[in-house]
Design an enzyme around this catalytic site. Sequence first.
Site, PDB file in Angstrom:
ATOM      1  CB  ALA A  55      -0.863  -0.015   1.249  1.00  0.00           C
ATOM      2  N   GLY A  59       0.422  -4.902   0.901  1.00  0.00           N
ATOM      3  CA  GLY A  59      -0.780  -4.947   0.066  1.00  0.00           C
ATOM      4  C   GLY A  59      -0.546  -5.656  -1.261  1.00  0.00           C
ATOM      5  CD  GLU A  93      -2.464  -7.335   3.170  1.00  0.00           C
ATOM      6  OE1 GLU A  93      -2.126  -6.191   2.797  1.00  0.00           O
ATOM      7  OE2 GLU A  93      -3.010  -7.549   4.263  1.00  0.00           O
ATOM      8  CD  GLU A 110       1.722  -5.352   5.856  1.00  0.00           C
ATOM      9  OE1 GLU A 110       2.487  -6.310   6.087  1.00  0.00           O
ATOM     10  OE2 GLU A 110       1.012  -5.291   4.837  1.00  0.00           O
TER      11      GLU A 110
HETATM   12  N1  COA Z   1       4.604   3.064  -0.640  1.00  0.00           N
HETATM   13  C1  COA Z   1       5.005   4.215  -1.177  1.00  0.00           C
HETATM   14  N2  COA Z   1       6.126   4.330  -1.912  1.00  0.00           N
HETATM   15  C2  COA Z   1       6.858   3.231  -2.099  1.00  0.00           C
HETATM   16  C3  COA Z   1       6.504   1.988  -1.553  1.00  0.00           C
HETATM   17  C4  COA Z   1       5.316   1.923  -0.791  1.00  0.00           C
HETATM   18  N3  COA Z   1       4.862   0.777  -0.260  1.00  0.00           N
HETATM   19  N4  COA Z   1       7.451   1.072  -1.898  1.00  0.00           N
HETATM   20  C5  COA Z   1       8.360   1.732  -2.634  1.00  0.00           C
HETATM   21  N5  COA Z   1       8.000   3.029  -2.759  1.00  0.00           N
HETATM   22  C6  COA Z   1       8.716   4.085  -3.475  1.00  0.00           C
HETATM   23  C7  COA Z   1       9.946   4.582  -2.707  1.00  0.00           C
HETATM   24  O1  COA Z   1       9.561   5.529  -1.734  1.00  0.00           O
HETATM   25  C8  COA Z   1      10.767   5.176  -3.832  1.00  0.00           C
HETATM   26  O2  COA Z   1      10.209   6.421  -4.182  1.00  0.00           O
HETATM   27  P1  COA Z   1      11.206   7.714  -4.447  1.00  0.00           P
HETATM   28  O3  COA Z   1      12.077   7.283  -5.594  1.00  0.00           O
HETATM   29  O4  COA Z   1      10.259   8.819  -4.778  1.00  0.00           O
HETATM   30  O5  COA Z   1      11.976   7.895  -3.186  1.00  0.00           O
HETATM   31  C9  COA Z   1      10.478   4.239  -4.995  1.00  0.00           C
HETATM   32  O6  COA Z   1       9.250   3.575  -4.691  1.00  0.00           O
HETATM   33  C10 COA Z   1      11.556   3.186  -5.200  1.00  0.00           C
HETATM   34  O7  COA Z   1      11.725   2.486  -3.990  1.00  0.00           O
HETATM   35  P2  COA Z   1      13.147   2.311  -3.249  1.00  0.00           P
HETATM   36  O8  COA Z   1      12.871   2.076  -1.796  1.00  0.00           O
HETATM   37  O9  COA Z   1      14.060   3.417  -3.615  1.00  0.00           O
HETATM   38  O10 COA Z   1      13.658   0.950  -3.947  1.00  0.00           O
HETATM   39  P3  COA Z   1      14.707  -0.107  -3.350  1.00  0.00           P
HETATM   40  O11 COA Z   1      15.050  -1.018  -4.468  1.00  0.00           O
HETATM   41  O12 COA Z   1      15.788   0.564  -2.607  1.00  0.00           O
HETATM   42  O13 COA Z   1      13.832  -0.942  -2.253  1.00  0.00           O
HETATM   43  C11 COA Z   1      11.888  -2.116  -1.424  1.00  0.00           C
HETATM   44  C12 COA Z   1      12.751  -1.746  -2.658  1.00  0.00           C
HETATM   45  C13 COA Z   1      10.631  -2.813  -1.944  1.00  0.00           C
HETATM   46  C14 COA Z   1      12.656  -3.053  -0.493  1.00  0.00           C
HETATM   47  C15 COA Z   1      11.511  -0.818  -0.661  1.00  0.00           C
HETATM   48  O14 COA Z   1      10.963   0.094  -1.590  1.00  0.00           O
HETATM   49  C16 COA Z   1      10.490  -0.997   0.449  1.00  0.00           C
HETATM   50  O15 COA Z   1      10.832  -1.508   1.518  1.00  0.00           O
HETATM   51  N6  COA Z   1       9.227  -0.583   0.202  1.00  0.00           N
HETATM   52  C17 COA Z   1       8.200  -0.616   1.204  1.00  0.00           C
HETATM   53  C18 COA Z   1       7.684  -2.021   1.394  1.00  0.00           C
HETATM   54  C19 COA Z   1       6.636  -2.073   2.475  1.00  0.00           C
HETATM   55  O16 COA Z   1       6.908  -1.854   3.633  1.00  0.00           O
HETATM   56  N7  COA Z   1       5.408  -2.378   2.049  1.00  0.00           N
HETATM   57  C20 COA Z   1       4.314  -2.534   2.961  1.00  0.00           C
HETATM   58  C21 COA Z   1       3.540  -1.307   3.038  1.00  0.00           C
HETATM   59  S1  COA Z   1       2.205  -1.479   4.172  1.00  0.00           S
END
Ligand code: COA
Length: 260
Positions: free
Chosen positions: A66, A112, A115, A135
């Site tokens: 999400a 999400g 999910e 989460e």
């Molecule tokens: N919500 C909002 N933005 C998200 C996102 C999310 N769930 N997951 C990734 N993004 C965005 C990042 O903020 C980043 O945006 P920016 O370039 O404007 O800063 C972009 O997507 C790329 O992500 P980034 O984190 O730079 O990539 P990465 O390869 O370093 O890491 C992940 C990849 C998936 C490990 C990391 O993005 C992450 O941990 N995301 C969140 C996962 C999460 O907790 N999901 C559950 C949400 S309830």
Amino acid sequence: MNFENIYIEEENNIATITINRPKKLNALNKRTIAELHTAFKELDRDSETKVIIITGSGEKAFVAGADISEFAHFSVKEGRQLAAEGQKTLFDFVENLTTPVIAAINGFALGGGLELAMSSHFRIASDNAKMGLPEVSLGVIPGYGGTQRLPQLIGKGRAMEMIMTAGMMDAHKALECGLVNYVVSQDELLPLCLKIASRISNNSSIAIKHAINAINAGFKYDVNGYASEIDAFGDCFGTEDFKEGTSAFLEKRKADFPGS
Ligand code: COA
């Protein structure tokens, strides 16, 4: 509705929905959830669409969760509403759709994203896929059905560990646990989904609809799955598809189901 964050391709009665926010790793914001609801609803109503495949654009992510930026400042009431509305409009909606839905997990499927994949009727992953419900690392829990569907798919103990550690599972581990049905290379992912979708589309769409409902009934606390199966089984006898399927077998020819 004009789609900004998804696009749909249709070929041979199979529709592929692609979530298209690659710069945000296809994170599910409110608009994307609304677009997905509309897309699933319209495709389900279209009798020409026999199977729906859901995937993410780019090579990195199916859906990275999400959109955290949208709910970071929510109150208790807003949090509850977010989960309730999301479950109703997308996650329960997809699970209960009577058109088969296959999730093609082409990279990160987190929060999400996992999910959504778990709401789909089954899942196929590319070998770079990583799945998790992180989460609790954000101070929250899965709110789009993850605490219910993950234990259903991989067992309570494994789900407890995965949710408590906020850890990620790679595609091969997910295959071993039954979270996904196949693991293939990224190039092979959509072709395999299309191949399986094509096999599904040769069968009776009415019977498949009854089968989905009967299978789902067994996972609902207030419904008797066996009784649902009996009703659904009986209902099949009143369909043109049943007449065609049984006649074709007895006449030693391939069935051509009218879908009614
Ligand atoms: N919500 C909002 N933005 C998200 C996102 C999310 N769930 N997951 C990734 N993004 C965005 C990042 O903020 C980043 O945006 P920016 O370039 O404007 O800063 C972009 O997507 C790329 O992500 P980034 O984190 O730079 O990539 P990465 O390869 O370093 O890491 C992940 C990849 C998936 C490990 C990391 O993005 C992450 O941990 N995301 C969140 C996962 C999460 O907790 N999901 C559950 C949400 S309830």
